[in-house]
Scaffold this motif. Structure first.
Motif, PDB file in Angstrom:
ATOM      1  N   GLY A 130       0.939   6.787  -6.595  1.00  0.00           N
ATOM      2  CA  GLY A 130      -0.130   7.565  -6.806  1.00  0.00           C
ATOM      3  C   GLY A 130       0.179   9.193  -6.516  1.00  0.00           C
ATOM      4  N   ARG A 131       1.399   9.548  -6.044  1.00  0.00           N
ATOM      5  CA  ARG A 131       1.652  10.756  -5.917  1.00  0.00           C
ATOM      6  C   ARG A 131       2.488  11.361  -6.935  1.00  0.00           C
ATOM      7  N   THR A 150       2.041   1.512  -3.515  1.00  0.00           N
ATOM      8  CA  THR A 150       1.139   2.367  -4.404  1.00  0.00           C
ATOM      9  C   THR A 150       0.664   3.751  -4.087  1.00  0.00           C
ATOM     10  N   ASP A 151       0.687   4.017  -2.832  1.00  0.00           N
ATOM     11  CA  ASP A 151       0.475   5.610  -2.280  1.00  0.00           C
ATOM     12  C   ASP A 151       1.634   6.276  -3.098  1.00  0.00           C
ATOM     13  N   SER A 198       0.682  -1.283   0.070  1.00  0.00           N
ATOM     14  CA  SER A 198       0.038  -0.216   0.030  1.00  0.00           C
ATOM     15  C   SER A 198       0.705   1.182  -0.039  1.00  0.00           C
TER      16      SER A 198
END
Length: 142
Positions: free
Chosen positions: A38-39, A34-35, A31
Motif C-alpha cells: 500500500g505504500r 499488505t501495508d 498485514s
C-alpha cells in the motif's frame, strides 16, 4: 565464577549472541506485506501489470541449488522492461513471494519486521520493473 559477581547470577558468555527470532502471527505478517504494498506510490502501482503477491513460510531450494539458500523474497516472471507486444497472449501472472520465517529469523522486534518486509517488497517490485540486484545495491535497497 568471576570474583566480582555475586553468587547465583548467570554467567553470560562473551562474544556475539544469536538474535532471538521475533514471533508474529501469520495474519500480522500478511498485514505487514499488505501495508508495504500500500505504500507503493499510486503512479507506480498503476503501472504494475499482471503480478500476484504471495506469502509463504520458507523458501525451498530447487534441485541443484545450494540447499542452504535463504531468501527473504523472490520475483518470478518477465520484467516490464522485457515484455513485448505478444507477452499478454496467455501469460501467467508474474509472482512475488515474501518468505515469512527468514524475515522473522533476522528480526528482533515488530518494527524490524515491518521495515524488513517493506524493504523486501520494494526489492521484489523493483525486479518487476526490470531493476536488477546490482542497481538496487547502488540505490541502497539490498
Amino acid at each position: 565464577m568471576p570474583a566480582n559477581l555475586p553468587p547465583g547470577l548467570p554467567i553470560i558468555p562473551d562474544g556475539p549472541q544469536e538474535p532471538i527470532p521475533f514471533e508474529m502471527s501469520d495474519d500480522d505478517f500478511e498485514s505487514a506485506v499488505t501495508d508495504a504494498l500500500g505504500r507503493i506510490p499510486a503512479k507506480l502501482a498503476a503501472v504494475m501489470d499482471n503480478v500476484a503477491v504471495f506469502v509463504q513460510d520458507d523458501y525451498i531450494p530447487s534441485p541443484g541449488e545450494d540447499p542452504d539458500t535463504v531468501l527473504l523474497g523472490l520475483y518470478e516472471g518477465v520484467p516490464l522492461t522485457e515484455r513485448d507486444s505478444w507477452w499478454d497472449a496467455g501469460s501467467l501472472p508474474d509472482r512475488i513471494t515474501i518468505f515469512r520465517q527468514p524475515i522473522l529469523d533476522i528480526c528482533t522486534s515488530r518494527d524490524e519486521v515491518i521495515h524488513e518486509v517493506a524493504v523486501t517488497v520494494v526489492h521484489e517490485v523493483a525486479h518487476h520493473f526490470g531493476i536488477d540486484d546490482e542497481r538496487l545495491h547502488e540505490l541502497g535497497w539490498d
